[in-house]
Design a protein around this motif. Structure first.
Motif, PDB file in Angstrom:
ATOM      1  N   ASP A  71      29.595 -49.590 -11.417  1.00 29.57           N
ATOM      2  CA  ASP A  71      29.915 -50.715 -12.290  1.00 29.57           C
ATOM      3  C   ASP A  71      29.125 -51.925 -11.811  1.00 29.57           C
ATOM      4  O   ASP A  71      28.313 -51.825 -10.894  1.00 29.57           O
ATOM      5  N   ASP A  72      29.382 -53.070 -12.412  1.00 31.05           N
ATOM      6  CA  ASP A  72      28.620 -54.268 -12.047  1.00 31.05           C
ATOM      7  C   ASP A  72      28.928 -54.770 -10.646  1.00 31.05           C
ATOM      8  O   ASP A  72      28.125 -55.500 -10.054  1.00 31.05           O
ATOM      9  N   LYS A  73      30.082 -54.399 -10.094  1.00 32.04           N
ATOM     10  CA  LYS A  73      30.460 -54.889  -8.764  1.00 32.04           C
ATOM     11  C   LYS A  73      29.759 -54.139  -7.641  1.00 32.04           C
ATOM     12  O   LYS A  73      29.592 -54.678  -6.550  1.00 32.04           O
ATOM     13  N   ARG A  74      29.403 -52.872  -7.888  1.00 34.45           N
ATOM     14  CA  ARG A  74      28.679 -52.059  -6.909  1.00 34.45           C
ATOM     15  C   ARG A  74      29.353 -52.101  -5.530  1.00 34.45           C
ATOM     16  O   ARG A  74      28.698 -52.325  -4.506  1.00 34.45           O
ATOM     17  N   ILE A  75      30.634 -51.877  -5.485  1.00 36.42           N
ATOM     18  CA  ILE A  75      31.372 -51.949  -4.231  1.00 36.42           C
ATOM     19  C   ILE A  75      31.263 -50.625  -3.486  1.00 36.42           C
ATOM     20  O   ILE A  75      31.527 -49.563  -4.056  1.00 36.42           O
ATOM     21  N   PRO A  76      30.896 -50.641  -2.209  1.00 35.00           N
ATOM     22  CA  PRO A  76      30.916 -49.402  -1.416  1.00 35.00           C
ATOM     23  C   PRO A  76      32.351 -48.873  -1.326  1.00 35.00           C
ATOM     24  O   PRO A  76      33.247 -49.572  -0.852  1.00 35.00           O
ATOM     25  N   LEU A  77      32.567 -47.652  -1.803  1.00 38.63           N
ATOM     26  CA  LEU A  77      33.904 -47.077  -1.849  1.00 38.63           C
ATOM     27  C   LEU A  77      34.204 -46.197  -0.646  1.00 38.63           C
ATOM     28  O   LEU A  77      35.319 -46.226  -0.099  1.00 38.63           O
ATOM     29  N   MET A  78      33.216 -45.423  -0.230  1.00 36.27           N
ATOM     30  CA  MET A  78      33.451 -44.497   0.877  1.00 36.27           C
ATOM     31  C   MET A  78      32.140 -44.175   1.577  1.00 36.27           C
ATOM     32  O   MET A  78      31.078 -44.138   0.955  1.00 36.27           O
ATOM     33  N   VAL A  79      32.236 -43.955   2.877  1.00 39.22           N
ATOM     34  CA  VAL A  79      31.112 -43.541   3.703  1.00 39.22           C
ATOM     35  C   VAL A  79      31.576 -42.343   4.518  1.00 39.22           C
ATOM     36  O   VAL A  79      32.682 -42.337   5.040  1.00 39.22           O
ATOM     37  N   GLU A  80      30.740 -41.327   4.616  1.00 39.69           N
ATOM     38  CA  GLU A  80      31.070 -40.169   5.451  1.00 39.69           C
ATOM     39  C   GLU A  80      29.825 -39.752   6.208  1.00 39.69           C
ATOM     40  O   GLU A  80      28.725 -39.736   5.652  1.00 39.69           O
ATOM     41  N   ALA A  81      29.988 -39.427   7.504  1.00 43.48           N
ATOM     42  CA  ALA A  81      28.826 -39.108   8.322  1.00 43.48           C
ATOM     43  C   ALA A  81      29.189 -38.118   9.418  1.00 43.48           C
ATOM     44  O   ALA A  81      30.311 -38.095   9.925  1.00 43.48           O
ATOM     45  N   LYS A  82      28.192 -37.306   9.779  1.00 42.10           N
ATOM     46  CA  LYS A  82      28.301 -36.445  10.948  1.00 42.10           C
ATOM     47  C   LYS A  82      27.788 -37.218  12.154  1.00 42.10           C
ATOM     48  O   LYS A  82      26.775 -37.917  12.069  1.00 42.10           O
ATOM     49  N   ILE A  83      28.506 -37.110  13.269  1.00 41.69           N
ATOM     50  CA  ILE A  83      28.058 -37.743  14.503  1.00 41.69           C
ATOM     51  C   ILE A  83      27.849 -36.647  15.552  1.00 41.69           C
ATOM     52  O   ILE A  83      27.992 -35.458  15.263  1.00 41.69           O
ATOM     53  N   LEU A  84      27.495 -37.044  16.761  1.00 40.87           N
ATOM     54  CA  LEU A  84      27.186 -36.058  17.780  1.00 40.87           C
ATOM     55  C   LEU A  84      28.372 -35.150  18.075  1.00 40.87           C
ATOM     56  O   LEU A  84      28.202 -33.972  18.386  1.00 40.87           O
ATOM     57  N   VAL A  85      29.589 -35.713  17.987  1.00 38.97           N
ATOM     58  CA  VAL A  85      30.806 -34.922  18.181  1.00 38.97           C
ATOM     59  C   VAL A  85      31.732 -35.178  17.003  1.00 38.97           C
ATOM     60  O   VAL A  85      32.355 -36.241  16.916  1.00 38.97           O
ATOM     61  N   GLY A  86      31.810 -34.258  16.053  1.00 36.29           N
ATOM     62  CA  GLY A  86      32.721 -34.402  14.932  1.00 36.29           C
ATOM     63  C   GLY A  86      32.125 -35.149  13.758  1.00 36.29           C
ATOM     64  O   GLY A  86      30.904 -35.241  13.589  1.00 36.29           O
ATOM     65  N   SER A  87      33.015 -35.719  12.949  1.00 40.24           N
ATOM     66  CA  SER A  87      32.626 -36.461  11.751  1.00 40.24           C
ATOM     67  C   SER A  87      33.473 -37.712  11.631  1.00 40.24           C
ATOM     68  O   SER A  87      34.583 -37.786  12.171  1.00 40.24           O
ATOM     69  N   VAL A  88      32.959 -38.697  10.898  1.00 43.50           N
ATOM     70  CA  VAL A  88      33.689 -39.940  10.678  1.00 43.50           C
ATOM     71  C   VAL A  88      33.583 -40.313   9.208  1.00 43.50           C
ATOM     72  O   VAL A  88      32.666 -39.883   8.506  1.00 43.50           O
ATOM     73  N   LYS A  89      34.519 -41.099   8.725  1.00 49.82           N
ATOM     74  CA  LYS A  89      34.441 -41.615   7.364  1.00 49.82           C
ATOM     75  C   LYS A  89      35.110 -42.981   7.296  1.00 49.82           C
ATOM     76  O   LYS A  89      35.984 -43.311   8.111  1.00 49.82           O
ATOM     77  N   GLY A  90      34.703 -43.760   6.329  1.00 45.99           N
ATOM     78  CA  GLY A  90      35.322 -45.056   6.041  1.00 45.99           C
ATOM     79  C   GLY A  90      35.701 -45.107   4.580  1.00 45.99           C
ATOM     80  O   GLY A  90      34.898 -44.727   3.721  1.00 45.99           O
ATOM     81  N   ILE A  91      36.917 -45.524   4.281  1.00 44.50           N
ATOM     82  CA  ILE A  91      37.416 -45.568   2.913  1.00 44.50           C
ATOM     83  C   ILE A  91      37.907 -46.976   2.604  1.00 44.50           C
ATOM     84  O   ILE A  91      38.653 -47.583   3.382  1.00 44.50           O
ATOM     85  N   LEU A  92      37.491 -47.508   1.447  1.00 46.63           N
ATOM     86  CA  LEU A  92      37.898 -48.846   1.049  1.00 46.63           C
ATOM     87  C   LEU A  92      39.406 -48.901   0.828  1.00 46.63           C
ATOM     88  O   LEU A  92      39.983 -48.049   0.150  1.00 46.63           O
ATOM     89  N   ASP A  93      40.055 -49.903   1.420  1.00 46.53           N
ATOM     90  CA  ASP A  93      41.480 -50.138   1.198  1.00 46.53           C
ATOM     91  C   ASP A  93      41.619 -50.918  -0.101  1.00 46.53           C
ATOM     92  O   ASP A  93      41.069 -52.017  -0.242  1.00 46.53           O
ATOM     93  N   MET A  94      42.338 -50.383  -1.060  1.00 46.41           N
ATOM     94  CA  MET A  94      42.505 -51.070  -2.332  1.00 46.41           C
ATOM     95  C   MET A  94      43.809 -50.631  -2.982  1.00 46.41           C
ATOM     96  O   MET A  94      44.351 -49.582  -2.684  1.00 46.41           O
ATOM     97  N   LYS A  95      44.295 -51.487  -3.896  1.00 48.69           N
ATOM     98  CA  LYS A  95      45.502 -51.166  -4.615  1.00 48.69           C
ATOM     99  C   LYS A  95      45.215 -50.073  -5.623  1.00 48.69           C
ATOM    100  O   LYS A  95      44.144 -49.980  -6.181  1.00 48.69           O
ATOM    101  N   LYS A  96      46.194 -49.246  -5.853  1.00 51.35           N
ATOM    102  CA  LYS A  96      46.050 -48.161  -6.814  1.00 51.35           C
ATOM    103  C   LYS A  96      46.001 -48.705  -8.224  1.00 51.35           C
ATOM    104  O   LYS A  96      46.576 -49.721  -8.532  1.00 51.35           O
TER     105      LYS A  96
END
Length: 251
Positions: free
Chosen positions: A226-251
């Motif tokens: 959309d016009d806001k282009r907000i990053p919603l989620m990031v997911e990545a593999k790291i040297l040990v395991g995986s990590v992710k970031g999820i935007l906190d927002m109201k439903k």
């Protein structure tokens, strides 16, 4: 396990130079929860907040601050308190200055940079706490962004102009060195954030190999379609395991 959600702070490794929105809100606040994959379980481990205000130093500029902290329940394993600050032009996203205050476990280091466009130089002050201080001058290359301003530059990309697997060149200053990297556009997807499925563009940046990432294209980013282009989620593999970031927002 090190730097469990540095990837969220560095999600701004993706930018291009054409077909983009020219300006975003100057009072924006975005908060992300960081998760670490322990076997088959995703565990909430930290929080990162991005806050935009008018710059008090530069006309026509905004100040973007990102603060990342590990949760108290994780501090015993790895305590993280990072603060990144960028002053950049509100429409071009080109930076004027950038600072990173890194406090990660026993690692304590600060980086302060000032862009001088008249002389095509970046002035750097590097301080490893209780160890050393040094100054450096870096030759400024065209369209060099810092770790935060490049994120806002990327948000405005007109992804509809790209086909899946197209690559977009980027240039970013990180830890006293300029890297020429790229982003690979992967297409569109629907991602569940805030309790509902949301349309998103998906892309993958080329990562620098280090003590967190393996290097290569092991990260995916979902940005709202959309016009806001907000990053919603990031997911990545790291040297040990995986990590992710999820935007906190109201439903």
């Amino acid at each position: 396990m090190k730097k469990i959600f540095v990837f969220i702070l560095l999600y701004g490794w993706f930018a291009g130079a054409r077909g983009q929105v020219t300006e975003f809100p100057k009072d924006e606040v975005l908060t992300y929860s960081g998760y670490y994959n322990w076997g088959i379980i995703w565990m909430r481990a930290g929080v990162v907040t991005f806050k935009v205000t008018d710059s008090e130093k530069y006309p026509e500029a905004v100040k973007l601050e990102a603060i990342g902290t590990s949760l108290p329940s994780w501090d015993w394993m790895f305590k993280l308190r990072d603060t990144l600050t960028s002053h950049f032009h509100a429409r071009t996203f080109l930076p004027y200055e950038f600072s990173r205050k890194a406090h990660e476990g026993n690692y304590h280091k600060t980086f302060d940079y000032v862009w001088e466009y008249d002389s095509n130089r970046i002035f750097a002050d590097i301080h490893k706490i209780d160890r050393y201080k040094r100054r450096d001058t870096i030759a400024l290359q065209p369209d060099t962004y810092d770790m935060l301003s490049v994120a806002w530059k990327a948000r405005g990309l007109d992804f509809d102009k790209y086909a899946p697997n197209d690559t977009i060149p980027i240039r970013i200053l990180m830890d006293d060195k300029i890297y020429g990297l790229y982003v690979r556009f992967l297409g569109t997807d629907r991602v569940k954030v805030g309790g509902k499925k949301r349309e998103a563009y998906v892309f993958s940046p080329l990562l620098v190999k280090g003590d967190v990432f393996k290097g290569g294209e092991g990260m995916k980013i979902w940005v709202s379609k959309d016009d806001k282009r907000i990053p919603l989620m990031v997911e990545a593999k790291i040297l040990v395991g995986s990590v992710k970031g999820i935007l906190d927002m109201k439903k």
